[in-house]
Design a protein around this motif. Structure first.
Motif, mmCIF file in Angstrom:
data_model
loop_
_atom_site.group_PDB
_atom_site.id
_atom_site.type_symbol
_atom_site.label_atom_id
_atom_site.label_comp_id
_atom_site.label_asym_id
_atom_site.label_seq_id
_atom_site.Cartn_x
_atom_site.Cartn_y
_atom_site.Cartn_z
ATOM 1 N N GLN A 91 -30.508 22.480 -66.712
ATOM 2 C CA GLN A 91 -31.562 21.642 -66.156
ATOM 3 C C GLN A 91 -31.570 20.287 -66.862
ATOM 4 O O GLN A 91 -30.609 19.949 -67.559
ATOM 5 C CB GLN A 91 -32.917 22.363 -66.252
ATOM 6 C CG GLN A 91 -33.094 23.222 -67.490
ATOM 7 C CD GLN A 91 -33.733 22.471 -68.635
ATOM 8 O OE1 GLN A 91 -33.662 21.272 -68.709
ATOM 9 N NE2 GLN A 91 -34.338 23.205 -69.549
ATOM 10 N N ALA A 92 -32.633 19.479 -66.669
ATOM 11 C CA ALA A 92 -32.639 18.088 -67.125
ATOM 12 C C ALA A 92 -32.440 17.962 -68.631
ATOM 13 O O ALA A 92 -31.844 16.987 -69.103
ATOM 14 C CB ALA A 92 -33.945 17.409 -66.710
ATOM 15 N N LEU A 93 -32.913 18.922 -69.401
ATOM 16 C CA LEU A 93 -32.774 18.858 -70.854
ATOM 17 C C LEU A 93 -31.473 19.485 -71.337
ATOM 18 O O LEU A 93 -31.255 19.603 -72.545
ATOM 19 C CB LEU A 93 -33.963 19.546 -71.530
ATOM 20 C CG LEU A 93 -35.335 18.912 -71.259
ATOM 21 C CD1 LEU A 93 -36.435 19.692 -71.964
ATOM 22 C CD2 LEU A 93 -35.344 17.449 -71.712
ATOM 23 N N GLY A 94 -30.610 19.893 -70.416
ATOM 24 C CA GLY A 94 -29.305 20.425 -70.783
ATOM 25 C C GLY A 94 -29.329 21.868 -71.217
ATOM 26 O O GLY A 94 -28.446 22.285 -71.970
ATOM 27 N N GLN A 95 -30.285 22.660 -70.775
ATOM 28 C CA GLN A 95 -30.411 24.054 -71.202
ATOM 29 C C GLN A 95 -30.394 24.983 -69.994
ATOM 30 O O GLN A 95 -30.788 24.596 -68.885
ATOM 31 C CB GLN A 95 -31.704 24.271 -71.985
ATOM 32 C CG GLN A 95 -31.791 23.475 -73.273
ATOM 33 C CD GLN A 95 -33.130 23.660 -73.959
ATOM 34 O OE1 GLN A 95 -34.066 24.205 -73.383
ATOM 35 N NE2 GLN A 95 -33.218 23.202 -75.199
ATOM 36 N N CYS A 96 -29.925 26.205 -70.227
ATOM 37 C CA CYS A 96 -30.027 27.282 -69.246
ATOM 38 C C CYS A 96 -30.087 28.604 -70.009
ATOM 39 O O CYS A 96 -29.648 28.687 -71.165
ATOM 40 C CB CYS A 96 -28.877 27.253 -68.241
ATOM 41 S SG CYS A 96 -27.247 27.587 -68.955
ATOM 42 N N ASP A 97 -30.633 29.629 -69.370
ATOM 43 C CA ASP A 97 -30.853 30.927 -70.012
ATOM 44 C C ASP A 97 -30.046 32.004 -69.293
ATOM 45 O O ASP A 97 -29.941 32.008 -68.061
ATOM 46 C CB ASP A 97 -32.340 31.300 -69.981
ATOM 47 C CG ASP A 97 -33.168 30.385 -70.869
ATOM 48 O OD1 ASP A 97 -32.643 29.959 -71.907
ATOM 49 O OD2 ASP A 97 -34.309 30.084 -70.503
ATOM 50 N N VAL A 98 -29.513 32.918 -70.102
ATOM 51 C CA VAL A 98 -28.782 34.077 -69.591
ATOM 52 C C VAL A 98 -29.453 35.322 -70.161
ATOM 53 O O VAL A 98 -29.658 35.420 -71.382
ATOM 54 C CB VAL A 98 -27.291 34.021 -69.976
ATOM 55 C CG1 VAL A 98 -26.556 35.230 -69.425
ATOM 56 C CG2 VAL A 98 -26.660 32.731 -69.493
#
Length: 651
Positions: A91-98
């Motif tokens: 997303q916009a802040l450069g993070q994603c969750d797995v």
């Protein structure tokens, strides 16, 4: 001398130990010599193993300088196992969750929240889906095992196992782009060549411009053309940038030059775009010129054949002593302007449909407008420029004029007896020929056509003079019909008089009634049943039941100039008249005292003071007097008590 066998054994053991030590020293020395050759080329480090986790946070780590507020959305991180492949997009802040999928199924692939079934996954970054301006990390990022894993104590689950993966992405943004302007034939530098640089924008938290304008720069003595951002902020990213010539010295000609900047472009924080070659044309070019157009646009309904010619625009030039030049439109509502580099001579046409003006910024004012249209109040300044070719600098400005036309007019004819049906009304106005309409059972009639502001005439059948009404511009919604209400004089009933009339006081009314000063057989009295030209007092009731103000005095609307009596009147039924004065109720009439004083009627002259009751003139009411008395008694008793208590103390 002989040696005993006992003395030879220790010497043999000493030689064996010394030989072993020598071999060990030699092996160490050989290792020191060979080891540098073995590590001269370090093997690539293996991808880290993140172990077993239930939740993994992925974060894009920008390596290098990047624009402040750069959005890091869009980076695709792929997780692949032997049976499942999913993508986590930042997303916009450069993070994603797995996370571990409790249902054992893949979900959320392509979003910032990815759920994977249990298994061991290899993590990579998709090369063709990077963050704009960042270089994706190549190769395997890590391996990780997704499972239902927890931190536990004595078999009790405490917290889930989580991990973090930072994905390094190198920044490709730079703060300077340079080029060198040279002569194509000789290779010599060309100075004073002005170019504008535009290229791809970058996604920021405050906006996402598709095109970034780096401004206009001029080549130096050495032909260097340098574009640098403010405070050397890294903003320029790889992509197609365009150098557009703004002004090149004579006799050179130039055209737009696209420059493809890639991650491999030479320079550190400065991109070198190469050389910009200018050539001299074999045939001399015509002088630089430009053009501009001011075009009227009708906003709202209007006749298709409306003449738009003759509208005048005033163009006021720049400078300390500006001059104003008129520009007049043609039949199509367009005013054309030819632009020249310098002030035109006396032999050049200045006024009319083709105006010649020098380069500059001009203030525009609309002096006139077509019939039925409203001139524009504010017009943005007009920028006039020139280019080597006529199509190189063309300016067009559309100026809307609001229409005041209406397409329908409606009337309702009323009288004191209600709606007047079957009467013929003829309407005449600006650009509208005399057209008749007959009212229906509700007293309504209508016309279709083009109705614009001005003075309109309503000729009602049976009325001595036409009724005049002025349609004001900008009053009411022009998309609605123009609604008019006409009130005719009431028809009187035959009057029956008493042969021996008695003088009775008249009750307060809103209109003056005729006094029976003559007998019905008098030759001066109006014939029985003839309408009386009396003005209808008070506001007329409109179709909606609301009171409508009376119109201003006009021929056929107020007092008839020939007879001196009141005539019919016309008022708008959909919008109030600003100059209409509210009707005043007639003052109650007074008369002499009645002959029979016992009927309860009392007449008082208007100048005598009104009656006052005793309570209205009384200053102190009974309740107020009682309250004051109670307070007085309480004060007396309190004082008496204080005196008795002091006497007791003395005793």
């Amino acid at each position: 001398m002989t040696h005993s066998p006992r003395s030879a054994a220790p010497r043999s053991r000493w030689r064996s130990a010394a030989l072993g030590s020598l071999l060990a020293v030699a092996a160490i020395a050989l290792g020191l010599v060979v080891a540098p050759a073995a590590v001269a080329g370090p093997a690539p480090s293996a991808a880290p193993n993140l172990g077993s986790v239930r939740h993994l946070e992925v974060d894009v780590d920008v390596q290098g300088t990047a624009p402040l507020g750069l959005q890091l959305s869009g980076a695709a991180i792929r997780f692949a196992s032997a049976t499942t492949t999913g993508t986590c997009r930042t997303q916009a802040l450069g993070q994603c969750d797995v996370r571990w999928a409790s249902n054992g199924k893949l979900s959320g692939s392509g979003t910032a929240s990815l759920s994977l079934p249990a298994g061991t996954y290899t993590v990579t970054q998709v090369a063709d889906q990077p963050v704009p301006g960042l270089q994706p990390k190549a190769g395997t990022l890590a391996t990780v095992t997704i499972c239902d894993c927890w931190h536990s104590f004595w078999g009790v689950r405490l917290t889930e196992r989580s991990g973090h993966l930072a994905v390094p992405n190198a920044s490709l943004y730079r703060h300077t782009i340079t080029a060198r302007v040279v002569d194509r034939a000789t290779g010599d530098p060309v100075r004073d060549a002005r170019y504008r640089l535009t290229g791809p924008g970058f996604p920021g938290l405050l906006g996402n411009p598709a095109v970034w304008d780096a401004g206009v720069e001029r080549s130096s003595r050495t032909g260097e053309l340098t574009f640098t951002t403010m405070l050397r902020a890294p903003i320029f990213r790889p992509g197609t940038w365009t150098l557009t010539p703004v002004d090149v010295p004579e006799p050179y000609v130039a055209a737009d030059l696209p420059v493809e900047l890639t991650a491999a472009a030479p320079g550190g924080n400065t991109w070198r775009a190469g050389e910009v070659e200018l050539s001299v044309p074999a045939v001399p070019l015509p002088p630089a010129t430009g053009s501009a157009t001011l075009a009227l646009q009708i906003d709202g309904p209007a006749p298709a054949d409306l003449d738009l010619a003759g509208v005048e625009f005033e163009l006021t030039g720049p400078g300390a002593d500006p001059t104003t030049t008129p520009c007049v439109t043609d039949a199509a509502g367009s005013c054309s302007i030819r632009v020249v580099p310098d002030v035109p001579g006396d032999d050049v046409q200045i006024e009319g449909a083709a105006v010649v003006l020098p380069v500059g910024t001009y203030a525009v004012r609309q002096a006139t407008a077509p019939v039925g249209l409203t001139p524009a109040v504010e017009i943005a300044p007009l920028e006039l420029c020139v280019a080597p070719t006529p199509e190189g600098c063309v300016t067009s400005r559309t100026i809307p004029n609001v229409s005041t036309y209406r397409t329908r007019a409606e009337i309702q004819v009323l009288s004191g007896n209600g709606p007047v049906a079957g009467t013929e009304v003829t309407l005449t106005g600006p650009g509208f020929p005399a057209t008749s309409a007959r009212t229906d059972e509700d007293g309504r009639g209508a016309w279709s056509g083009w109705f614009r502001p001005g003075e309109w005439s309503f000729a009602v059948d049976g009325q001595p003079a036409p009724l005049l009404m002025t349609m004001e511009p900008g009053r009411g919604d022009t998309s609605l019909p123009w609604r008019i209400e006409i009130t005719l004089p009431s028809v009187e009933q035959p009057e029956v008089t008493d042969p021996t009339p008695t003088t009775t006081p008249a009750a307060p009314t809103t209109s003056a009634a005729p006094s029976p000063t003559s007998t019905p057989n008098s030759p001066d009295a109006p014939s029985s049943g003839a309408p009386t030209a009396t003005s209808v007092p008070g506001p007329a009731a409109g179709p909606s039941g609301e009171a409508q103000p009376s119109a201003a005095a006009a021929p056929g609307n107020g007092t008839d100039a020939g007879t001196g009596v009141a005539a019919a009147r016309v008022v708008p039924a959909d919008e109030p008249q600003e100059d209409a004065a509210p009707p005043t109720a007639a003052a109650p009439t007074t008369g002499p005292a009645p002959e029979n004083p016992g009927n309860g009627q009392v007449f008082v002259a208007a100048d005598r003071p009104g009656l006052e009751t005793e309570s209205s003139a009384q200053l102190l009411s009974a309740g107020l007097v009682t309250g004051i008395g109670i307070v007085f008694v309480a004060l007396v008793l309190t004082g008496y008590g204080l005196l008795r208590s002091r006497q007791r103390r003395r005793v």
